[in-house]
Design a protein around this motif. Sequence first.
Motif, PDB file in Angstrom:
ATOM      1  N   ASN A  47      18.742   7.509 -25.228  1.00 47.36           N
ATOM      2  CA  ASN A  47      17.430   8.038 -25.571  1.00 47.36           C
ATOM      3  C   ASN A  47      17.565   9.319 -26.367  1.00 47.36           C
ATOM      4  O   ASN A  47      18.317  10.210 -25.992  1.00 47.36           O
ATOM      5  CB  ASN A  47      16.633   8.293 -24.285  1.00 47.36           C
ATOM      6  CG  ASN A  47      15.158   8.113 -24.519  1.00 47.36           C
ATOM      7  OD1 ASN A  47      14.582   8.768 -25.374  1.00 47.36           O
ATOM      8  ND2 ASN A  47      14.549   7.198 -23.778  1.00 47.36           N
ATOM      9  N   ILE A  68      15.293  11.521 -26.780  1.00 49.33           N
ATOM     10  CA  ILE A  68      14.474  12.597 -26.243  1.00 49.33           C
ATOM     11  C   ILE A  68      15.102  13.076 -24.936  1.00 49.33           C
ATOM     12  O   ILE A  68      15.336  12.276 -24.027  1.00 49.33           O
ATOM     13  CB  ILE A  68      13.034  12.104 -25.964  1.00 49.33           C
ATOM     14  CG1 ILE A  68      12.411  11.507 -27.233  1.00 49.33           C
ATOM     15  CG2 ILE A  68      12.185  13.239 -25.394  1.00 49.33           C
ATOM     16  CD1 ILE A  68      12.193  12.469 -28.371  1.00 49.33           C
ATOM     17  N   ALA A 119      15.495  14.035 -21.437  1.00 50.93           N
ATOM     18  CA  ALA A 119      14.719  13.653 -20.247  1.00 50.93           C
ATOM     19  C   ALA A 119      13.813  12.450 -20.486  1.00 50.93           C
ATOM     20  O   ALA A 119      13.079  12.046 -19.590  1.00 50.93           O
ATOM     21  CB  ALA A 119      13.899  14.809 -19.668  1.00 50.93           C
ATOM     22  N   GLY A 120      13.867  11.877 -21.683  1.00 48.11           N
ATOM     23  CA  GLY A 120      13.019  10.723 -21.983  1.00 48.11           C
ATOM     24  C   GLY A 120      13.293   9.537 -21.079  1.00 48.11           C
ATOM     25  O   GLY A 120      12.390   8.778 -20.734  1.00 48.11           O
ATOM     26  N   GLY A 121      14.530   9.384 -20.682  1.00 47.05           N
ATOM     27  CA  GLY A 121      14.895   8.214 -19.877  1.00 47.05           C
ATOM     28  C   GLY A 121      14.633   8.387 -18.388  1.00 47.05           C
ATOM     29  O   GLY A 121      14.689   7.413 -17.632  1.00 47.05           O
TER      30      GLY A 121
END
Lengths: 336, 339, 451
Positions: free
Chosen positions: A126, A128, A130-132
Amino acid sequence: MLETATANLPFAVRQYSAEQLREALRKMLLIRRFEEGAEDSYTRGLIHGTMHLSIGQEASAVGACMPLTDADKITSTHRGHGHCIAKGAEVARMFAEFFGKETGYCRGRGGSMHIADVTKGNLGANGIVAGGIPIAVGAALSAKRLKTGSVVLCFFGDGAGNEGAFHESLNMAAIWDLPVVFFCENNKYAMSTATERSTAVHNIAERAAAYAMPGITVDGNDFSAVAEASHVAVERARAGQGPSLIESVTYRWRGHSKSDRNRYRSKEEIESWVARDPIGRFAELLREQAILDAEGFKALEDAVEREIAAAIDFAKTSPAPDPLALTRDVYTERPA
Amino acid sequence: MSMPLRETPTEVRELSYAEAIRDGLAVAMERDERVILMGEDIGVYGGAFQVSGDLVQRFGEDRVVDTPISELGGAGIAVGAALTGLRPVYEFQFSDFATLAMEQIVNQAAKLRFMLGGAVSVPLVMRFPAGSGTGAAAQHSQSLEAWFGHVPGLKVCQAATPYDAKGLLLAALEDPDPVMLFEHKLLYKTKGPVPEGHYTVPIGQAHLCRRGGDVTIVATAVMVHRALAAADKLAEEGIEAEVIDLRTIRPLDRKTVVESVAKTSRLMVVYEGVKTLGIGAEVSAMIAESEAFDYLDAPIVRLGGAEAPIPYNPDLEKAAVPQEPDILEAARSLVRGRL
Amino acid sequence: MPVEVIMPKVDMDMTRGRVAAWHVEEGAAVATGDPLFDIETDKAAMEVESPASGRLHHIRAAAGAEVAIGTAIAWIYAEGEAVCDPPAADTAATVPAQIGSPEDTAEPMAAQHPRPSDALSSSVEKARATPQARRLARESGLTLNVIEGSGPRGRIGGADVEAHLLRNEGAAAETTQGWQAEAGSLVVHRAGSGKRTPILLIHGFAADADGWQKLEPYLAPDHPRLKLELPGHGRSPKRPVESFRGLARMVVEAFDREDLPGAHLVGHSLGGALALALADVRPKRIASLSLLAPAGLGPEIDGRILSGVARAGRKDSLAPWLRELVHNGTLISGDYVAAAMRARQDPALRAYQRDLAETLFPDSTQSVDLLAALERLQVPTQIVWGRADRVVPWKQALRAPGRVALHLLREVGHLPQIETPEDLAPLLNNLIRLAELDRPPMTLDAKGVAL
């Protein structure tokens, strides 16, 4: 007598067969050579864009995935090549993706930052930070609700621990007792910012207390320690006892990305971590335990070299995507 | 009403818009175990606008999940759940709060399928109570649908009637891709005929609500009702307005609008979102680029929200978005050649 | 638009001609057929008649001048039409455009605070017109600067172009004297060489036999096609019609004249009602009946559209009504409109059809009810209707008896044979095939009576 002897052995040696341990070492080597190969290809102008290398963090990726099956899921990060290989991806299709080819895992649409073999349970690297994390919790919600018995292991970095998504996700995973393991690879720097300068707690694992879940900090360059922590957390999740937070302290030898000029850390610091090379340490353990001798290690290295060379060759000769198919997979094509 | 003739005839009741959505949710939950609801205060409270109502009693807390006040995390969990086999319906308490969750909607839900080369899909439904008129001021009254309409990978709908609200919801739940449903809060209590059981309204298909030859009024959500009321008054003056309810703003139903404008030669777009860079801009540009261009006999008119946040004072609030008299006056000017 | 007067070619090897004398002076009135000027060639002298009515302007070849054949030598403007430069005028003779005249720049306020529109109009010497007006002008061969705009800041709208065209046509329209009654049989066109029972096609109001062109390639080739043209339509004589019954009698008479052993009937709209009436009186000779959006099954009909089509004297006034006939207005291309208008050029034909519409559909009401006939009928019958029909509502089909098959086509208007011939034809072919499975192709017995 025998019990005592066994108890003094490292967890990995007690838990896994010699075959499994040799395979774990092979994967660590494969990650190392894969990233070196990618770096080399990048230098030769064969790879577009940038990439984030995890050289030095191999024990963390492979150790974390040891207790997982193909039915278990992971979510990964922008520094996700190691996770991808540890979860079973083929390096040929990974290289093809880096080269932007139609044969790549993402058919040339994702590149290094979105690399994943979904069939092996990897829900994606990912871009981003902390996106995952919430996605991993959502996957755990599915596992619980659909009673699949599978567990989700969520990789993220020390930087992600300061994102709101991290806190919201840990809270919800805890209140709903979801089968998820939050696995923080603390490699000391979020790009250039050291954890000491960005994070209020000394150990990120301390944050587990805020969400009423177990938290543990392990030496991320010690394969056995990582595997043990992961094993305990995965078992707990699988038993329906909810989430855990593992902090795996490790170090990336390379810069944040290809444009990093390493202004925020010293040569000495890097060298001290290179001396703690997770591959060297794990190979030494296997030698001590008479699981793999020097000759065997050499053979392993040679096999990995050949695999990498063949993979790069596959990527180079693979077809490029058709620009006319640019909008394919923006939406799911359904029969009219 | 665009009731499909083929469906087995079922009983048609008068339901409110909120009841129609609840009915659709219940139908979906009964048909498909994978459907779960997530959102803030959707359980015993019944949802801020009483959309989920008694569903928690009927389907239990495992399927009607009250989330903490964590829009980003909640939205992301819905994305992850959709990615791995569930069919979550995530309710934002107010569409304004979606600003807290944009990361997961725009970077993750919309793009995962594409980024992973088609290896996954995200069958996620999100519901957004939207719009002004309730005195809730600037942070609880916005119409942000056009933001989402700008993102490839998302589908964005705005039902104007209870019938469409249920039909679009059920269509969204059968769609393999993320669908954003914007529900205007003033519509929740409006009533209309809603058949029992399962039916769908196709995503991407506008509804020609009223035929007329003098001007095409393209409207969305609550503006459809204002446009229809204005059209009735215009008819008394001899002006026949054709009213199109877009129903879906992404993907746009180009054909219906182009054909209508080619017939009427005049276009007006009425929407509540801020006028600039909104739905009106897109529909206008679409016509300017289309074969209907050569049929335009007057400048295109956009009636959209004011260039200001939604104010609290009720008169100011009304003035901030198009009202029926605005539509009436603009249509008169347009048809009588004063623009 | 002014009508050109050209030096005509009146002799095989003539390349140039000399104007011997003008019979009409510059600016004087002239009527179609009046002697206009004399020409002399090396072989002969002859009189040339005026090609139009109006006033003569821009005489380019004075008496004695010799010009190449085909050269425009004058223009005739309709009464009241603004006289401007002729379209092919020598550029040197045109009035120079008034750009940047001293008055414009001497206005300090305007210079300091130019309104965007003013800035545009002074820098771009172009007519201000809507896309619609530009399109209409283009299609009528008009230049925009001859048209006066009534919109804001003098913008020319579609209505301005139409008004301009109407003014020019008004004079011409006044000269038409309605229509004159004619006698004779209705025309039946034959097409196809198949040997099986023929298909008799009856077109609708304001159409003609050419209206079947798009459908015909899809029809079963082994059936010859007979295309009847209604009175005052296509090439059929303008026979006075007092009532629907009278019209139906003419159709029966034409059918009898053809002396067919039998026929499959396909009728559209008014032609559908007539096909039904024909089947009612000649049931034994009708093998099957396909009614396309037929009249005669209910009172409602959009008379506005019918009279709009009947009245339209120009492409531009015809096109909007043609678009009303179909679901997808873009089907009605410029070429289609042009072809439709060509078939309607004769003002007498239009006048006849106007009166016919008034007779058959007074006050937007169908004056005839054929439900009883449909009830009586025993032949295989189907109704095909477009759900988007705005002329005759498809729901009238629901009055048909259960025996009649009903096909409702989505996204199709009043002209299924033009809008979706490829979907319509299989329905027609199927019924024809099924009807012939039921009973063998019709033949005549020795006495010439249908079996």
